[in-house]
Scaffold this active site. Structure first.
Site, short mmCIF file in Angstrom:
data_model
loop_
_atom_site.label_atom_id
_atom_site.label_comp_id
_atom_site.label_asym_id
_atom_site.label_seq_id
_atom_site.Cartn_x
_atom_site.Cartn_y
_atom_site.Cartn_z
N ASP A 269 0.82 -1.20 0.00
CA ASP A 269 0.00 0.00 0.00
C ASP A 269 0.86 1.26 0.00
O ASP A 269 2.05 1.23 0.32
CB ASP A 269 -0.91 0.02 1.23
CG ASP A 269 -2.05 -0.99 1.12
OD1 ASP A 269 -2.34 -1.41 -0.01
OD2 ASP A 269 -2.64 -1.35 2.15
N LYS A 291 -4.01 2.45 -2.01
CA LYS A 291 -5.40 2.85 -1.81
C LYS A 291 -5.38 3.97 -0.77
O LYS A 291 -5.04 3.75 0.39
CB LYS A 291 -6.25 1.68 -1.31
CG LYS A 291 -6.38 0.55 -2.32
CD LYS A 291 -7.15 -0.62 -1.74
CE LYS A 291 -8.58 -0.28 -1.45
NZ LYS A 291 -9.34 0.13 -2.65
N MET A 406 -8.52 7.37 9.74
CA MET A 406 -8.77 8.00 8.44
C MET A 406 -9.85 9.08 8.55
O MET A 406 -10.68 9.26 7.66
CB MET A 406 -9.18 6.95 7.39
CG MET A 406 -8.19 5.80 7.26
SD MET A 406 -8.87 4.36 6.41
CE MET A 406 -9.98 3.70 7.66
#
Length: 495
Positions: A269, A291, A406
């Site tokens: 990632d 991502k 996030m």
């Protein structure tokens, strides 16, 4: 609508510049000269003899350490004393020559004589007169690890040695000897390439258990037969989901590092750091399948299909994820896809960002006097907004510690929803950006000021928001850590 990113292969740098070239010298049965009878000369003489050398010590006077060595002998080889100073003629036919010189003049003379005789030369603690240098050694013979700092920091080299000593079990010596005995049979019975490597990977797993091989291997041929099934497993291929931790390579588990060392392909990632990738097997293909919220990303469907395809080719695929694979890592979808395709899949956990943040603040997420539960909550939904299905009333429980992953872009809205659900505005809040990385930053304040804190700390990098009474003392602790020199990034405390 965001563009779809395609997987990108990243080729590793195969070899960074070397300050010195590490080589290993075979001295079994070869003559070696040591000039000097000092303690330092005794250590070098013992080291050379342990390598099987026939050591001649030229010295009129010898230290107590040298006397003890001459009396007791070394673990291997031979040591004898010649009770006079060295001469140039003594260097003829020697494989190695070492001198503990009392002056630069003697060092220069010894160096010149050794070079003229074609002998490898080292003058102790005088690098200008050395063709080779001695470093710190981790001895698990036939496994030998040499550590050099190019003479710049010997104490640092010794510290590195101590750390390596802790991860290399003593039994490694016996396992390496067993590997030497069975090598020819393995070459004959295992298929070249993936089959042989799969055998040796299983062998290494046994070697690092710390157990002696005679307790596990029994008859060598029988032991090989027990591991030969690795050939079939190698042809089938497999996937391992590995947690890379929050960023710092030293927060990875030992098992995660071992898996990276056995990978054929690594799908990683955006948030996986370069220092983590440096721990991977050099020959492994690296593919970025990043991502990131609000940025161009690979589709999850493409990642799933790529894993199935590569594993179907007989490869060991490592899906390397930031933090822990099972915490907001889409692992459930990947595991389901692999199981449907009949691909074996295992998981290696990692340190999730919330735990790393708690450690950085020296804060217990479940402090018995302040919180009876902890929740990991996603800070954004599939469409990039704030999830509407969250139980905000439950999240407003003052006896709960809540960590929003996030959630940087949603910081202001998170604050508003929790306030509306009844959580007091003075509830302590901690925000971490780039936890455990070089750009790490912290902000401490209250729930009512969270939106301003996010604006100040920024959300262009990964942000973690902690809400709850346990963070009341976090700012003070972070300040103490900073004063002690242990804190990496700036700390901002809201007024």
């Amino acid at each position: 609508m965001r563009d779809i990113r395609k997987p990108v292969e990243r080729r590793p740098v195969r070899l960074e510049p070397l300050s010195v070239l590490p080589v290993f010298c075979t001295l079994e049965g070869k003559p070696v000269l040591v000039a000097g009878g000092t303690e330092a000369a005794a250590w070098k003489a013992e080291l050379l003899a342990a390598s099987g050398a026939m050591v001649s010590v030229f010295a009129e006077d010898v230290s107590e350490e040298m006397q003890d060595l001459l009396r007791d002998g070394a673990a291997s080889g031979e040591i004898m004393r010649i009770g006079r100073d060295w001469s140039a003629a003594d260097l003829d036919g020697m494989a190695f020559a070492i001198c503990d010189a009392g002056s630069d003049e003697e060092a220069a003379r010894f160096h010149a004589a050794a070079r003229a005789a074609g002998v490898i030369v080292n003058v102790i603690d005088k690098p200008d007169y050395c063709q080779v240098q001695f470093g710190s050694i981790v001895n698990r013979s036939p496994v030998v690890v040499g550590i050099s700092t190019s003479g710049a920091a010997p104490i640092l080299g010794q510290a590195v040695r101590r750390r390596i000593e802790t991860v290399l079990p003593r039994a490694l010596t016996a396992w390496a000897a067993l590997a030497e005995r069975v090598r020819d049979e393995v070459m004959a019975r295992c298929t070249p390439g993936a089959g042989r490597r799969a055998f040796w990977e299983r062998f290494v797993d046994f070697a690092f258990t710390g157990a002696e091989p005679d307790r596990m291997s029994g008859n060598a041929s029988g032991f090989i037969s027990r591991l030969i099934g690795a050939d079939k497993e190698a042809r089938q291929g497999k996937v391992t989901l590995v947690g890379a931790g929050p960023g710092a390579a030293d927060l990875m588990t030992v098992k995660a590092v071992r898996v990276l060392q056995s990978a054929d392909v690594i799908l990683f990632d955006d948030l996986v750091s370069d220092e983590v990738l440096e721990l991977a097997r050099r020959e492994a293909k690296r593919m970025l399948v990043g991502k990131r919220g609000g940025r161009d990303s690979c589709r999850q469907e493409d990642i799933n299909a790529l894993m199935v395809k590569l594993a179907g080719q007989g490869k060991h695929v490592v899906r390397l994820k930031s933090g822990d694979p099972m915490v907001f890592g889409r692992a459930g979808e990947e595991i389901a896809e692999l199981e449907d395709a009949g691909i074996p899949v295992t998981v290696v956990p990692g340190v999730t960002a919330g735990v790393a943040m708690a450690s950085a603040f020296a804060t217990s997420l479940t402090h018995r006097d302040r919180a009876q539960s902890v929740r990991f909550v996603t800070g954004h939904s599939r469409d990039g907004g704030l999830p509407e299905t969250l139980d905000w009333k439950g999240l407003a429980d003052p006896a709960t510690t809540t960590l929003f992953y996030m959630g940087g872009r949603m910081g202001g809205r998170i604050s508003s929803r929790l306030l509306d659900a009844g959580l007091p505005g003075e509830t302590p809040v901690a925000v971490a950006r780039d936890i455990s990385r070089s750009g790490e930053r912290f902000w401490f304040g209250t729930l009512s000021a969270l939106g301003d804190g996010i604006d100040e700390i920024g959300f262009d990098r990964p942000v973690l928001i902690g809400v709850g009474a346990v963070f009341a003392d976090a700012a003070a602790r972070a300040a103490v850590v900073r004063e002690s020199g242990g804190e990496r990034g700036p700390v901002r405390i809201s007024a």
